[in-house]
Design an enzyme around this catalytic site. Structure first.
Site, mmCIF file in Angstrom:
data_model
loop_
_atom_site.group_PDB
_atom_site.id
_atom_site.type_symbol
_atom_site.label_atom_id
_atom_site.label_comp_id
_atom_site.label_asym_id
_atom_site.label_seq_id
_atom_site.Cartn_x
_atom_site.Cartn_y
_atom_site.Cartn_z
ATOM 1 N N GLY B 199 0.787 -1.224 0.000
ATOM 2 C CA GLY B 199 0.000 0.000 0.000
ATOM 3 C C GLY B 199 0.821 1.277 0.000
ATOM 4 N N HIS B 200 1.949 1.256 0.739
ATOM 5 C CA HIS B 200 2.668 2.523 0.934
ATOM 6 C C HIS B 200 3.388 3.008 -0.319
ATOM 7 C CE1 HIS B 200 7.000 1.296 1.485
ATOM 8 N NE2 HIS B 200 6.404 0.122 1.537
ATOM 9 N N CYS B 323 27.913 3.333 0.415
ATOM 10 C CA CYS B 323 27.842 4.055 1.677
ATOM 11 C C CYS B 323 26.419 4.243 2.180
ATOM 12 C CB CYS B 323 28.499 5.428 1.534
ATOM 13 S SG CYS B 323 30.271 5.283 1.456
#
Lengths: 278, 404
Positions: B199-200, B323
């Protein structure tokens, strides 16, 4: 997002001493483009006073690599070469108000560049570059690892990776890193200031506990098992073996052998591991 | 400081309409949809509606939707259902550029004795269909390939692959977490057996996902419990989030044409503008790609440094550099594509959404080039506006895992 101190962000956004010094008396280059960070440090030295008049850097890398380089140049300018050499990677990290553990290798890179620049200035070989390459992915030698382990009092392989990058690629050198750690742990237990030369019962138990918690248990948990220390009685170490491995008699023997091997390597070759049954 | 959010493949903001639709379910509409009283009944009908809304976006039947807590749960459910449903078959096919939810599960299955084929990709991130075909055997239980790559946006021809699998009686699952809501889909007409979504990624909140499982497919639940989701996923329904996902799906369906036009045009303009920076390269196939994503490498500088400078101006993006991951190695996707190490560490992903504006694109195009210039001025690999010959440029390590 990494939690960088204000000082790290300041040195990253406003780096000091960028470039190359007017007269290069010493030059140190560490890291490489492939490794993800690289630093070129140049110094200008007043040869009569053995004093670092100027230091400049060029860095490819993350925010903390740039900040560590900038901090390093600030720290060594105006110092004698010997004073500068006394600076450890921890000093660089402290100057910056600390670095995230995963970024400590940036401070190590700074210290190594300094050492390389001074060696270049004096016309002698770099100490850390001697020794044998342990981590092939990042080209880290045993001499370099040993130094960083001692200065920063590291006890786990994970920390060695965070500080030197060794073991952070394919991971094949991890058993070798464990051996190096175990050797240093033994030596510093014997040499350490105020520490007894012979292992007392208390220290022995502590070392066994530490070895199980930081080295052995994580390895077993990865494979769905677990281990718990029950008791230490003379050379005998009593443990319970739990989890996925516990139900399988064949894997149990392998497991006991593995635990014995590790404890013998890390603490004491006399150790006998027994499984505790309630 | 104004935020310019160009990191929509990482997550999206909850649409205000979605949030509004959810609120009553924290207060008045608190019933358990299974309860035999009016408080349960009124909630149950909202779930039915939400399920229909999501099914409409996917082009499938509401009964084919199973709610989960995340895309990762959906992937786990699909994978283990397929494996457990075909205990006689011991071979799986996936790719080297999948999300860790798939990647780490197949690594586990490999240790449990399964044979796993991880298909490679070319330098544009594309599959070799010949390699795929030759990987399929009578012992193959499952093929799981994502629809869109999260880092590059490159699309796999999943509908075609699903057809090839169906002909061979192999289950086909696709992780479509990045694709749902960005490109149209009609699962009714496809041979896809299972599909994961989260959903997000489409302006619903975090904590809700779904799995499409084709009607008639043998399905074994991952989360064993009550009768919820018709026995396919135990646990009391996450009602507010299910309703939110329904609303988000309805809005996404409406906005699909906009994704393909306005969002695509903004992305293209952003990309063209950034490519004017010397020594910049697009990672991934520019044709078969999500309309909202661009992934560009800026050579001789490092991604995290770029991100922090962007963040200083309120601009949010992401990077495949070592990194930023904390893993010390650049993204597995870029490495699988063979992106040279001079470029992999300096990769930046910008992912847009319909909320973004032309003004924001202008702002990023204004701020970006000086950041690259500033970092290159610091770089030991850069001199007088071009790459320098540096001893550090070459990797002197044998069998270096980073360079490949």
């Amino acid at each position: 997002m990494w939690e960088y101190s204000d000082k790290v962000m300041d040195h990253f956004e406003n780096p000091r001493n960028v470039g190359v010094v007017g007269r290069i008396d010493g030059e140190g280059q560490v890291g490489s483009l492939s490794c993800g960070d690289a630093l070129r440090l140049t110094i200008q030295v007043d040869k009569e006073k053995d004093l670092i008049e100027d230091a400049k850097f060029q860095t490819f890398g993350c925010a903390s690599a740039i900040a560590s380089s900038s901090a390093l140049t600030e720290m060594i300018k105006g110092k004698t070469v010997d004073e500068a050499l006394a600076i450890t990677n921890q000093d660089i990290a402290e100057f910056l108000g600390g670095l995230p553990r995963e970024k400590m290798h940036c401070s190590v890179m700074g210290q190594e560049a300094l050492e390389a620049a001074v060696a270049n200035y004096r016309g002698v070989p770099v100490k850390a570059a001697q020794g044998d390459v342990v981590c092939k992915c990042f080209g880290v030698t045993d001499a370099e690892i040993e130094k960083v382990v001692r200065v920063n009092r590291l006890t786990t392989v994970e920390e060695v990776t965070q500080f030197t990058k060794a073991g952070g690629g394919c991971g094949q050198c991890k058993p070798k890193l464990e051996e190096i750690l175990a050797r240093i742990l033994h030596q510093s237990a014997a040499e350490g200031p105020g520490k007894p030369a012979r292992m007392t019962a208390l220290r022995r138990i502590k070392l066994i506990e530490e070895a199980i918690n930081t080295q052995i248990a994580p390895a077993l948990i990865k494979d769905g098992g677990d281990i718990e220390l029950v008791d230490v009685d003379g050379p005998e170490v009593l443990v319970t073996l739990k989890g996925a491995c516990a139900s399988c008699p064949a894997s149990k023997q392998t497991l006991a052998d593995f635990v014995t091997d590790r404890l013998r390597a890390l603490v004491d070759p006399e150790i006998v591991v027994r499984e505790y049954h309630a | 400081m104004k935020t310019i959010y160009f990191d929509n493949n990482a997550t999206t903001r909850v649409d205000p309409e979605v949030f509004e639709a959810m609120v009553p379910f924290f207060q008045d509409l608190y019933g358990n949809p299974s309860s035999m009283h009016h408080k349960g009944g009124e909630v149950a009908q909202h779930i039915r509606r939400a399920r229909r809304q999501l099914a409409d976006l996917l082009g499938c039947e509401p009964e084919e939707v199973i709610y989960t807590a995340s895309g990762t749960e959906s992937d786990n459910t699909a994978l283990w259902s397929a494996i457990r449903g075909r205990p006689d078959k011991k071979h799986l096919v996936t790719s080297r550029v999948e999300h860790s939810a798939i990647h780490n599960n197949v690594a586990l299955l490999r240790r449990l004795g399964y044979l796993v084929t991880e298909l490679g990709v070319d330098k544009y991130g594309r599959l070799d269909m010949g390699e795929l075909l030759s990987a399929l055997t009578p012992d193959t239980a499952l093929v799981s390939l994502h629809w869109a790559n999260n880092e590059t946006g490159v699309l796999f021809p999943v509908e075609e692959i699903a057809g090839l699998c169906r002909e061979r009686d192999i289950i086909f699952h696709t992780d479509a977490v990045q694709a749902v809501g960005k490109i149209p889909m009609k699962l009714k007409d496809s041979k896809i057996d299972m599909l994961s979504l989260a959903g997000h990624k489409l302006h619903a909140p975090k904590g809700i996902g779904a799995l499409y499982a084709r009607q008639g497919l043998k399905f074994l639940p991952f989360m064993v419990g009550g009768h919820q989701e018709r026995g396919r996923r135990g646990g009391t329904e996450n009602v507010p989030y299910i309703v939110g996902l329904g609303k988000a799906a309805e809005l996404a369906l409406k906005r699909l044409p906009e994704e393909d036009t306005r969002v695509r045009a903004m992305r293209d303009r952003l990309e063209e503008g950034l490519l004017k920076i010397p020594y910049s390269i697009v990672n991934g196939d520019r044709k078969e790609r999500l309309p909202n994503t661009t992934n560009i490498s800026f050579e001789y500088i490092e991604g995290e440094s770029i991100l922090f400078h962007l963040s200083h101006f309120g601009i949010c993006a992401s990077s495949g550099s070592a990194c930023t991951s904390g893993s010390l190695e650049p993204s597995h996707v870029l490495r699988a594509m063979g992106v040279p190490f001079t470029a992999a560490h300096g990769s930046i992903r910008l992912s847009l959404c319909p909320y973004n504006t032309e003004d924001e694109v202008d702002f990023v195009l204004e701020k970006f080039p000086p950041i690259v210039e500033k970092l290159r001025a610091l770089s030991p690999f850069w001199k007088d506006g071009k790459p320098s010959d540096s001893a550090l440029l070459t990797c002197d390590t044998d069998n270096c895992s980073v360079c490949g």
